[in-house]
Scaffold this motif. Structure first.
Motif, short mmCIF file in Angstrom:
data_model
loop_
_atom_site.label_atom_id
_atom_site.label_comp_id
_atom_site.label_asym_id
_atom_site.label_seq_id
_atom_site.Cartn_x
_atom_site.Cartn_y
_atom_site.Cartn_z
N ALA A 136 6.89 7.89 14.96
CA ALA A 136 7.12 8.62 16.09
C ALA A 136 8.33 9.28 15.94
CB ALA A 136 7.31 7.39 17.08
N VAL A 137 9.49 8.82 15.08
CA VAL A 137 10.66 9.72 15.08
C VAL A 137 10.50 10.54 13.78
CG1 VAL A 137 12.20 8.02 16.45
CG2 VAL A 137 11.87 7.77 14.00
N LEU A 138 9.48 10.57 13.19
CA LEU A 138 9.11 11.53 12.14
C LEU A 138 9.86 11.17 10.95
CD1 LEU A 138 8.80 15.03 13.95
CD2 LEU A 138 6.94 13.68 12.84
N SER A 139 10.33 9.92 10.54
CA SER A 139 11.04 9.64 9.45
C SER A 139 10.04 9.41 8.27
CB SER A 139 11.70 8.38 9.71
OG SER A 139 10.93 7.45 9.31
N SER A 140 10.54 9.88 7.16
CA SER A 140 9.92 9.86 6.04
C SER A 140 9.18 8.39 5.66
CB SER A 140 10.54 10.37 4.67
OG SER A 140 10.88 11.54 5.05
N ALA A 141 10.42 7.40 5.96
CA ALA A 141 10.16 5.87 5.59
C ALA A 141 8.93 5.50 6.55
CB ALA A 141 11.37 5.19 5.89
N GLY A 142 8.79 5.94 7.79
CA GLY A 142 7.71 5.38 8.58
C GLY A 142 6.48 5.98 7.92
N PHE A 143 6.26 7.14 7.45
CA PHE A 143 4.96 7.62 6.96
C PHE A 143 4.75 6.84 5.38
CE2 PHE A 143 5.83 10.48 9.85
CZ PHE A 143 4.21 10.81 10.55
N ILE A 144 5.64 6.65 4.70
CA ILE A 144 5.48 6.05 3.46
C ILE A 144 5.12 4.75 3.60
CG2 ILE A 144 6.78 5.22 1.33
CD1 ILE A 144 8.57 7.70 1.50
N THR A 145 5.79 3.99 4.60
CA THR A 145 5.52 2.56 4.62
C THR A 145 4.05 2.42 5.24
OG1 THR A 145 7.60 2.27 5.28
CG2 THR A 145 6.27 0.49 5.81
N MET A 146 3.67 3.27 6.27
CA MET A 146 2.21 3.27 6.76
C MET A 146 1.24 3.41 5.71
SD MET A 146 -0.40 5.31 7.98
CE MET A 146 0.41 7.16 7.95
N MET A 147 1.71 4.37 4.86
CA MET A 147 0.67 4.63 3.55
C MET A 147 0.41 3.49 2.75
SD MET A 147 0.57 8.77 3.09
CE MET A 147 2.38 9.07 3.11
N ALA A 148 1.60 3.01 2.39
CA ALA A 148 1.59 1.77 1.40
C ALA A 148 0.74 0.68 1.98
CB ALA A 148 3.09 1.54 1.20
#
Lengths: 205, 406, 171
Positions: C142-154
Motif C-alpha cells: 500500500a505504501v509502495l515499499s519495495s520490501a512489501g512487493f519482495i515479501t509478497m512475491m517470496a
C-alpha cells in the motif's frame, strides 16, 4: 436471507463504495487544480534541489567552466543600470523584474547547456533561479557568492582565497561574540521542567 | 493534515485507542471475507478458491490509490508514514519461509487470529506455532543476525527501484490485478466444478472494472512528490511576493527581541542540526531548510500572532527556505536580513554616525548596548519562555515521526 | 441449484479492507500488522516466566528494556481488536463453532500438527522478513515499499513452488 437479494445488495454496496471513494477524490482534484496554478516543479523536489549543490556553481568551478570551452551563458539579473555600469565579461542582461518578458525570450531559450545567474547578492540570483525553475526552465544555475566577489576574484585580482566564497560562509566565530552569561543558568532548569509537563499526558491510554 | 497522530493533530494518547478500533474493523472484514477458513485460504495455491488473491490485491490497490490521491491533495504527508525498510535477503528468505508456512498451516498470522476468534482449533494450534517460531528466532537470533541486517537498502520505494513513476506503477499494478482476477476466475471454474466463484457471482463487474481502470489512468498523471496543501500560493502571487522584497527583518529588530523579549517574533534557525547545536540565537527552534516542507513544522510556521523569522549564516539558505514556505502558503514568515553574519556585522562594525540625526544616533547607542550585553554575557536576555522553545517542540515531534515497525 | 455463499463478496471485502488500511495509515501513519503483536506477547510472557534469561539474551533484552510494557503497543492492541472483530463477525454470520478446518483426506490430528508446523515457520519467517502477510506484504504494498512487493512475491512464489508436495493436506 434470500441469495438473490443478498447479491443485489452486495452489488449495490460495491458500486456505492467505489463511487463515493472516486467522487470524493475527483472533486478534490478538480478543486485543487482550480485553486492552484501550475508550478512546473513540486515543493519537495524544489527543496531538494535548492538545498543540494546541483543547482549552484562556485567561482572556482565557474572558472573551470569558462576555460573548458563548454557552452555556457552568464546571465546578469540585476537591473539594466547596474548592468551597464559594470558586468562579468560576456554576460547578458535579464533583469529579475522582467524574467519572463518577451524581450528576453532568446536568453531563456538559448541553447547553452548551462546558464549561470548572478546578481549583487546570492539571494537575488537564487530568487531568479526559483522563478525560472517554477516556469520549467531547467538549464539555469546560480552563482554562489555575488557579482563583486566574482568580478574581483575571477576577472580582476585572481585571488584564489575568494573562489569558494559564498553567502553562507560563517564570517565570525559567533560563540565568542555571544557569551551566554550566568543569568541564563536558571532558564535551562525551567526548560527541563516544561519538557516534563508536556510529556505527562503521553503515557495515558 | 494527516497522518493525524504523527503530526500531533490527534494526541499520542489516542494512538492505542485507534489501534484497537482499527483492529476490530480489520478482524471483522477478514472474517466476513472468509479468511477464517484455512481451506479457503489454501485454495489460492490449488486453484479451487482465489479469495486470498482477490481480497489481498483489491485491498492493496484501494489503499495505495487512496494514499496516492491523499498525498496529491495534500491530505497526508507521506514522509511521516512508516515505509517498510528493505533488507533484500531477509525479505526473500523470510518470505520463502512464510510461504512454506502458509501451505503447511493454511493461515497467516492475521487470519489465524480471526479464525481462532470463531473457534477454529487449527487456528489456535497455528497461533501456538507462531509463538514457538518467534521463540526460536529470538533464541537463535545470533545465527540470523547477519542475514537479518544484511543488504540493507533503506525504505526504498518500488517504483523508484523499477525506474518508473509512481503513477505508472499504480496503473500497471491495477491492470495486472484486473487481469489476474479474470484469469483466476477462469482457472477456478475449471478446477472447482461444484462451487466455483460462489462468492463473486450475482453482480455485474462492468462498472467496477471500468472505474478501476479509469482511476488507474488518472493515477498516471499524478506526481508522487508532495504537491503541498490546498493553501499553495498561485504562481503569479508567489512571484509578486518574492519580488516585493518586504520579507526582511533587520538585525536590530531581532536584537531588540532578544534583549527585551518584546517584539512578537519566533526565531527559526534553518541551518543543519549540527550547526544549530553548536551555536544558535537564544529561543530559536531548528527547522533545517531541507525539512521546510514537512508537515511536522506546519504548526510552527503557520503562527499567526508572531512573526516567524528564518535565519542562517547568510541570507541565501534562509531565503530558499522562505521561498518554499511562501509557496506552501505560510503567510507570516520573514528572513533575517544578512543572517547571523549580518547580525554580528551590525554589532561588531557599528560605526559612530557622523551626524546629529536622532535616529542614527539612537540606533548606534542601541547596538553598542546590545554588543556589550552579548559580549559580556551578563544580560538577562534569555527569558524562561524563550529558552523552552528549542528543547520542547522539535524533539517530541521527531520522536513521534520516527515510529513504526512490525 | 446455486450453492449459498456464506461470505462477503471478496472484492467488496477487499475495498473495505483497503479502506481500513488507509484509515490506519491516515490516523496512525502506519499500516496494519499482526506478527509484531505475537512478538510482544512472547516477550511479555518470557519476561514473566524467565526474567533472568530475558536479561541475558540480547534479542529479548532489547525489547523489554523500554520503559513501556511490551503489551502496551500499537500492534498488540490492534490484534486484540482483530480477535474481537473476528468474533463479532462470526457471531453475526452464525459461524461461531468449535471445529477443525481440514482437507478431506487428512485427520484432525494431522491437521493440528501441520498447523503448528506452519505456525512455527510463519513465526520464524515473519521475524526474519520484518512482518507477515499483513504487516510486510499488504501494508508494504500500500505504501509502495519495495520490501512489501519482495515479501509478497517470496511468500506466494514459494507457496506455489511447494504447493504440489503438500497437496494431500488440502485437496
Amino acid at each position: 436471507m434470500n441469495l438473490n437479494t443478498f447479491k443485489m445488495k452486495s452489488s449495490k454496496t460495491l458500486t456505492i463504495i467505489v463511487l463515493v471513494f472516486v467522487g470524493f477524490f475527483t472533486i478534490g482534484i478538480i478543486g485543487k487544480s482550480m485553486l492552484t496554478s501550475g508550478y512546473k516543479q513540486s515543493v519537495v523536489s524544489m527543496t531538494k534541489e535548492l538545498t543540494s549543490e546541483q543547482r549552484f556553481i562556485n567561482i572556482a568551478d565557474l572558472q573551470t567552466l569558462i576555460t573548458s570551452g563548454n557552452q555556457y551563458l552568464l546571465v546578469d539579473v540585476r537591473d539594466t543600470v547596474a548592468y551597464k555600469s559594470g558586468r562579468l565579461p560576456n554576460a547578458v542582461n535579464m533583469p529579475i523584474s522582467e524574467l519572463f518578458s518577451d524581450d528576453y525570450a532568446d536568453i531563456r531559450e538559448a541553447d547553452a547547456a548551462v546558464k549561470v545567474l548572478y546578481a549583487d547578492t546570492e539571494a537575488e540570483a537564487v530568487k531568479a533561479l526559483v522563478m525560472l525553475m517554477h516556469e520549467g526552465y531547467t538549464s539555469f544555475i546560480a552563482l554562489t557568492g555575488n557579482y563583486s566577489i566574482a568580478k574581483g576574484s575571477l576577472f580582476d585580482a585572481q585571488n584564489p582565497a575568494e573562489w569558494y566564497s559564498n553567502d553562507e560562509k560563517m564570517r565570525y566565530n559567533y560563540k565568542s561574540l555571544f557569551k551566554v552569561g550566568p543569568s541564563t543558568e536558571a532558564p535551562h532548569v525551567a526548560a527541563d521542567k516544561v519538557v516534563d509537563i508536556s510529556n505527562k499526558p503521553r503515557g495515558g491510554c | 493534515m494527516g497522518p493525524l497522530i504523527p503530526t500531533g493533530i490527534v494526541g499520542m494518547e489516542w494512538d492505542l485507542f485507534f489501534a484497537f478500533f482499527i483492529g476490530i474493523a480489520f478482524g471483522y472484514v477478514l472474517e466476513q471475507a472468509g479468511f477464517s477458513s484455512s481451506r479457503k485460504l489454501a485454495g489460492v495455491f490449488y486453484g479451487y478458491d482465489f479469495v486470498v488473491l482477490r481480497v489481498f490485491f483489491t485491498a492493496a490497490i484501494t489503499a495505495m490509490t487512496g494514499l496516492l490521491l491523499m498525498n496529491h491533495l495534500g491530505m497526508i504527508d507521506i514522509s511521516l508514514v512508516y515505509i517498510n525498510p528493505t533488507f533484500l535477503w531477509s525479505a526473500i528468505v523470510g518470505g520463502a519461509i512464510m510461504g512454506v508456512g502458509f501451505i503447511l498451516g493454511g493461515f497467516c498470522p492475521g487470519t489465524s487470529v480471526t479464525a481462532a476468534a470463531i473457534g477454529k482449533i487449527d487456528a489456535w494450534a497455528f497461533l501456538l506455532g507462531i509463538a514457538i517460531g518467534i521463540l526460536i528466532f529470538g533464541e537463535a537470533y545470533p545465527m540470523f543476525e547477519a542475514l537479518y541486517y544484511g543488504s540493507s537498502l533503506g525504505p526504498i520505494l518500488v517504483f523508484e527501484s523499477l525506474g518508473i513513476s509512481a503513477g505508472w506503477f499504480a496503473f500497471i499494478l491495477i491492470a495486472v490485478a484486473l487481469a489476474a482476477f479474470g484469469i483466476t476466475a477462469a482457472i477456478e471454474q475449471k478446477v472447482n466444478k461444484e462451487n466455483a466463484l460462489e462468492d463473486t457471482k450475482g453482480m455485474s463487474y462492468t462498472l467496477p472494472v471500468s472505474v478501476a481502470l479509469l482511476v488507474g489512468v488518472m493515477l498516471i498523471f499524478i506526481p508522487y512528490d508532495r504537491l503541498t496543501s490546498i493553501n499553495e500560493l498561485p504562481k503569479s502571487t508567489f512571484n509578486e511576493v518574492v519580488a516585493s522584497n518586504k520579507h526582511y527583518i533587520t538585525p536590530d529588530e531581532v536584537a531588540y527581541k532578544l534583549i527585551y523579549d518584546y517584539h512578537p517574533i519566533v526565531l527559526v534557525d534553518v541551518r543543519s542540526t549540527a550547526d544549530f547545536n553548536d551555536f544558535t540565537l537564544p529561543g530559536s527552534i531548528n527547522i533545517p531548510a531541507e525539512q521546510i516542507a514537512s508537515r511536522v513544522w506546519e504548526k510552527q510556521l503557520s503562527n499567526k500572532e508572531q512573526k516567524v523569522v528564518l535565519y542562517s549564516n547568510g541570507t541565501v539558505l534562509a531565503e530558499k527556505a522562505w521561498m518554499m514556505a511562501v509557496r506552501l502558503g505560510y503567510e507570516n514568515v520573514y528572513v533575517l536580513k544578512g543572517g547571523l553574519n549580518g547580525f554580528f556585522d551590525n554589532l561588531v562594525n557599528n560605526p559612530k554616525p557622523n551626524t546629529y540625526k536622532m535616529e542614527a544616533n539612537s540606533a548606534y547607542a542601541f547596538r553598542e548596548r546590545v554588543r556589550k550585553i552579548f559580549k559580556e554575557g551578563k544580560a538577562d536576555l534569555v527569558t524562561k519562555k524563550q529558552s523552552t522553545a528549542p528543547t520542547v517542540s522539535p524533539k517530541s515531534e521527531v520522536k513521534v515521526a520516527s515510529r513504526g515497525g512490525c | 441449484m446455486e450453492t449459498k455463499s456464506k461470505y462477503l463478496n471478496p472484492y467488496i471485502a477487499g475495498v473495505l479492507l483497503g479502506l481500513v488500511l488507509l484509515g490506519a495509515i491516515y490516523i496512525s501513519g502506519r499500516g496494519l500488522g499482526a506478527s509484531g503483536a505475537f512478538k510482544d506477547v512472547v516477550t511479555a510472557t518470557l519476561s514473566k516466566v524467565a526474567p533472568d534469561h530475558v536479561a541475558e539474551t540480547p534479542y529479548w533484552a532489547s525489547r523489554v528494556s523500554q520503559s513501556e510494557h511490551p503489551l502496551k503497543s500499537w500492534l498488540a492492541l490492534e490484534v486484540l481488536g482483530v480477535l474481537i472483530g473476528g468474533f463479532i463477525s462470526g457471531a453475526i454470520s452464525g459461524r461461531l463453532k468449535i471445529t477443525v478446518d481440514k482437507g478431506p483426506r487428512i485427520t484432525s490430528a494431522t491437521r493440528i500438527v501441520f498447523a503448528i508446523l506452519g505456525g512455527i515457520l510463519f513465526g520464524l519467517g515473519a521475524q526474519l522478513g520484518r512482518g507477515c502477510t499483513s504487516g510486510a506484504a499488504l501494508s508494504g504494498m500500500a505504501v509502495l515499499s519495495s520490501a512489501g512487493f519482495i515479501t509478497m512475491m517470496a511468500i506466494f512464489g514459494t507457496g506455489y513452488l511447494v504447493a504440489y508436495f503438500f497437496r494431500k493436506l488440502w485437496i
